[in-house]
Motif scaffolding. Sequence first.
Motif, mmCIF file in Angstrom:
data_model
loop_
_atom_site.group_PDB
_atom_site.id
_atom_site.type_symbol
_atom_site.label_atom_id
_atom_site.label_comp_id
_atom_site.label_asym_id
_atom_site.label_seq_id
_atom_site.Cartn_x
_atom_site.Cartn_y
_atom_site.Cartn_z
ATOM 1 N N ILE A 50 0.845 -1.178 0.000
ATOM 2 C CA ILE A 50 0.000 0.000 0.000
ATOM 3 C C ILE A 50 0.885 1.233 0.000
ATOM 4 N N SER A 51 0.509 2.232 -0.775
ATOM 5 C CA SER A 51 1.234 3.490 -0.741
ATOM 6 C C SER A 51 0.523 4.442 0.212
ATOM 7 N N ILE A 53 -0.710 7.212 -0.126
ATOM 8 C CA ILE A 53 -1.837 8.015 -0.601
ATOM 9 C C ILE A 53 -3.167 7.276 -0.414
ATOM 10 N N LYS A 54 -3.087 6.025 -0.012
ATOM 11 C CA LYS A 54 -4.292 5.236 0.204
ATOM 12 C C LYS A 54 -4.365 4.809 1.668
ATOM 13 N N ASP A 55 -5.547 4.414 2.107
ATOM 14 C CA ASP A 55 -5.657 3.890 3.455
ATOM 15 C C ASP A 55 -6.111 2.438 3.479
ATOM 16 N N LYS A 56 -6.358 1.892 2.295
ATOM 17 C CA LYS A 56 -6.797 0.496 2.228
ATOM 18 C C LYS A 56 -6.443 -0.066 0.863
ATOM 19 N N ASN A 57 -5.981 -1.312 0.876
ATOM 20 C CA ASN A 57 -5.761 -2.021 -0.376
ATOM 21 C C ASN A 57 -6.169 -3.472 -0.176
#
Lengths: 112, 114
Positions: A50-51, A53-57
């Motif tokens: 996960i990068s 810039i996200k909070d979920k993958n």
Amino acid sequence: DQQVKQNSPSLSVQEGRISILNCDYTNSMFDYFLWYKKYPAEGPTFLISISSIKDKNEDGRFTVFLNKSAKHLSLHIVPSQPGDSAVYFCAASGNAGNQFYFGTGTSLTVIP
Amino acid sequence: EAGVVQSPRYKIIEKKQPVAFWCNPISGHNTLYWYRQNLGQGPELLIRYENEEAVDDSQLPKDRFSAERLKGVDSTLKIQPAELGDSAVYLCASSLRGNNSPLHFGNGTRLTVT
């Protein structure tokens, strides 16, 4: 100084239930986070990332959550299967430096 | 896609002897890493290459450890002389250059120094 920490050395879960593995980090410059799975006598295998810039993958049964304010990420496995029994490492990198820091691992046992 | 290949898988040597490990990364991966993993710990970086250039060797004990990646593909890691504390698993990994490219590991070489 350990920049990536996995405070639970082991976790046992019943088959079919959810497994939640946790990881904390200290460096606010980290912007890319990964989970690896390791079986005995094998190298770590990349699982999910996960990068910042996200909070979920999400990828199939595996979901990674990132809480940047708490500097915390977690891996959810649902439903857990006996084949998921392995050691899970979280890792982090930042500054586009391609340098990765690893936690000490959590040994997951899924009980049939 | 062939993975990262390491050899040997296991090595047992007496202290003060030399030892070498070999790694062939995934084709097209510019970046190559050598990590050391002690029992109950996570992998710790020894050296990182971008093509044939060692761009981070700050954690490599240079008095006894050396590494090379002459043509920017295969790499060798050498210890001379080995000490008891060098017993560990030595992992090679490779990745594409650039942001957000995961590491792909080989199966490692388990070194035992007696």
